[in-house]
Design a protein around this motif. Structure first.
Motif, short mmCIF file in Angstrom:
data_model
loop_
_atom_site.label_atom_id
_atom_site.label_comp_id
_atom_site.label_asym_id
_atom_site.label_seq_id
_atom_site.Cartn_x
_atom_site.Cartn_y
_atom_site.Cartn_z
N UNK A 1 0.81 -1.21 0.00
CA UNK A 1 0.00 0.00 0.00
C UNK A 1 0.85 1.27 0.00
N UNK A 2 2.05 1.20 0.60
CA UNK A 2 2.91 2.38 0.69
C UNK A 2 3.75 2.60 -0.56
N UNK A 3 3.90 1.58 -1.39
CA UNK A 3 4.77 1.68 -2.57
C UNK A 3 4.42 2.87 -3.47
N UNK A 4 3.14 3.19 -3.71
CA UNK A 4 2.84 4.33 -4.58
C UNK A 4 3.42 5.66 -4.09
N UNK A 5 3.65 5.79 -2.79
CA UNK A 5 4.25 7.01 -2.25
C UNK A 5 5.61 7.25 -2.92
N UNK A 6 6.40 6.19 -3.03
CA UNK A 6 7.72 6.29 -3.66
C UNK A 6 7.59 6.37 -5.18
N UNK B 1 13.12 11.25 -7.01
CA UNK B 1 13.95 10.10 -6.66
C UNK B 1 14.45 9.44 -7.93
N UNK B 2 15.61 8.75 -7.88
CA UNK B 2 16.09 8.02 -9.05
C UNK B 2 15.07 7.00 -9.52
N UNK B 3 15.05 6.74 -10.81
CA UNK B 3 14.04 5.87 -11.41
C UNK B 3 14.09 4.45 -10.87
N UNK B 4 15.27 4.01 -10.42
CA UNK B 4 15.39 2.63 -9.93
C UNK B 4 15.35 2.53 -8.41
N UNK B 5 14.84 3.56 -7.73
CA UNK B 5 14.67 3.49 -6.28
C UNK B 5 13.72 2.35 -5.93
N UNK B 6 14.10 1.54 -4.96
CA UNK B 6 13.27 0.41 -4.53
C UNK B 6 12.26 0.92 -3.49
N UNK B 7 10.96 0.93 -3.83
CA UNK B 7 9.96 1.45 -2.89
C UNK B 7 9.94 0.70 -1.56
N UNK B 8 10.01 -0.63 -1.62
CA UNK B 8 9.94 -1.42 -0.39
C UNK B 8 11.12 -1.13 0.52
N UNK B 9 12.30 -1.02 -0.06
CA UNK B 9 13.49 -0.77 0.75
C UNK B 9 13.45 0.62 1.37
N UNK B 10 12.97 1.60 0.63
CA UNK B 10 12.94 2.97 1.17
C UNK B 10 11.94 3.07 2.31
N UNK B 11 10.77 2.46 2.17
CA UNK B 11 9.78 2.48 3.24
C UNK B 11 10.30 1.74 4.47
N UNK B 12 10.98 0.60 4.23
CA UNK B 12 11.54 -0.16 5.35
C UNK B 12 12.62 0.66 6.06
N UNK B 13 13.41 1.39 5.29
CA UNK B 13 14.47 2.22 5.87
C UNK B 13 13.87 3.32 6.74
N UNK B 14 12.74 3.85 6.33
CA UNK B 14 12.07 4.88 7.12
C UNK B 14 11.49 4.30 8.42
N UNK B 15 10.87 3.12 8.31
CA UNK B 15 10.19 2.54 9.47
C UNK B 15 11.17 1.95 10.49
N UNK C 1 19.45 7.73 -2.37
CA UNK C 1 20.30 7.38 -3.51
C UNK C 1 20.95 5.99 -3.41
N UNK C 2 21.07 5.48 -2.18
CA UNK C 2 21.68 4.16 -1.99
C UNK C 2 20.64 3.03 -2.03
N UNK C 3 19.37 3.39 -2.03
CA UNK C 3 18.32 2.37 -1.99
C UNK C 3 17.96 1.99 -3.41
N UNK C 4 18.94 1.34 -4.07
CA UNK C 4 18.79 1.00 -5.49
C UNK C 4 19.39 -0.38 -5.74
#
Length: 205
Positions: A140-145, A154-168, A199-202
């Motif tokens: 559900x949170x992936x569309x945010x990224x 954000x870079x085109x290849x940013x991983x939505x799941x990884x970025x949300x996990x990094x935040x949480x 930038x590292x979440x790729x």
């Protein structure tokens, strides 16, 4: 192994009237007993007393305390956490992090933590609820990224799941590991830290 859906089919009948009232009373009693007594001391007999039903009603519908707890948790985690859409990734992440804090510090969140991060999660039925819950939250949170990628934030290849996990992660770390309080300021810092690390979440990083 019973899935959350099969547990629901076995354990409840989604109709109105007395059946719905009994289900709601039993689920509420189950979660309150779990929060107050813990998983080891949780018993169908005590749940029945709190719910005001006969224990045979619970055994007939749910069979075991693990099946009942999984059904009650499945009902609890169905509540959706709205995903912000403020038009900018920084404010989206901060708003979402604050929502996570609000959920975890609510009464329902305290029950969620008491079940999903305790010995109860060793039961296959509860483990499945836990997996499904966090997978759904990520989905559900992936569309945010994804929206931020479309806006060029954000870079085109940013991983939505990884970025949300990094935040949480910092929020859950304080709650479950250090036992420090969590509030909106903690959520803000977690969001900004995740954004700085974006930038590292790729792939391949």
């Amino acid at each position: 192994m019973a899935s959350a859906n099969s547990t629901e089919r076995r354990g409840t009948i989604r109709t109105g009237g007395r059946s719905a009232r009994v289900r709601a009373a039993v689920y509420e009693a189950t979660l309150l007993e779990m929060r107050q007594r813990g998983y080891a001391a949780l018993s169908i007999e005590d749940i029945a007393v709190r719910a005001g039903v006969h224990k045979t009603t619970i055994y007939r519908r749910w069979g075991t305390k693990d099946t009942l707890l999984a059904a009650a948790m499945g009902d609890l985690v169905e509540a959706r956490v709205p995903v912000p859409d403020t038009g900018a990734i920084e404010t989206d992440l901060r708003a979402y992090a604050r929502l996570i804090v609000d959920v975890l510090t609510s009464d329902a969140g305290a029950i969620l933590v008491a079940v999903l991060f305790s010995d109860a999660a060793r039961a296959p039925e509860i483990a499945e609820v836990k997996r499904n819950h966090f997978a759904e939250r990520q989905r559900l949170a992936a569309p945010l990224v994804e929206r931020a990628i479309q806006r060029g934030e954000l870079p085109a290849d940013t991983d939505p799941h990884e970025l949300i996990a990094l935040m949480a992660a910092p929020i859950y770390y304080r709650l479950l590991v250090t036992g420090e309080p969590i509030d909106h300021a903690v959520g803000d810092r977690a969001a900004l830290a995740a954004l700085a690390a974006a930038p590292a979440v790729r792939p391949g990083r």
